[in-house]
Write a protein that holds these residues in place. Sequence first.
Motif, PDB file in Angstrom:
ATOM      1  N   ARG A   8       5.960  -1.677 -10.175  1.00  0.00           N
ATOM      2  CA  ARG A   8       4.634  -1.781 -10.785  1.00  0.00           C
ATOM      3  C   ARG A   8       4.185  -3.236 -10.794  1.00  0.00           C
ATOM      4  N   ALA A   9       2.900  -3.431 -10.942  1.00  0.00           N
ATOM      5  CA  ALA A   9       2.353  -4.771 -11.130  1.00  0.00           C
ATOM      6  C   ALA A   9       2.537  -5.143 -12.602  1.00  0.00           C
ATOM      7  N   GLN A  47       3.977  -7.614  -8.125  1.00  0.00           N
ATOM      8  CA  GLN A  47       4.333  -6.387  -7.422  1.00  0.00           C
ATOM      9  C   GLN A  47       5.098  -6.701  -6.142  1.00  0.00           C
ATOM     10  N   LEU A  64       5.849   4.180  -6.325  1.00  0.00           N
ATOM     11  CA  LEU A  64       4.653   3.428  -6.699  1.00  0.00           C
ATOM     12  C   LEU A  64       3.587   4.390  -7.185  1.00  0.00           C
ATOM     13  N   SER A  69      -0.304  -0.147 -10.116  1.00  0.00           N
ATOM     14  CA  SER A  69      -0.203  -1.065  -8.989  1.00  0.00           C
ATOM     15  C   SER A  69      -1.402  -2.001  -8.946  1.00  0.00           C
TER      16      SER A  69
END
Length: 79
Positions: A8-9, A47, A64, A69
């Motif tokens: 994940r971001a 990410q 993802l 994201s």
Amino acid sequence: DRMAVKVRAEDGRAVTSVDISPFIDHLPFGKRTGAFTTADASGSTSQAASIIEALEGGASALLLDEDTSATNFMIRDAR
């Protein structure tokens, strides 16, 4: 699969000496990405670092979710 990793971001996470150059090679102010280090990563750089860290850790699959994201990271291509 026990070796699958959710990526994940994470805006604001610390990243230390991760080669994110396969994904990002041009950052503002000429910042290098071959051994990227920051105390405050953007969504895209965090990410990219998470993917590299997962692969280096032996992940067999990357999971993802577009909701977690960085959109601008996910659409990068040769255009």
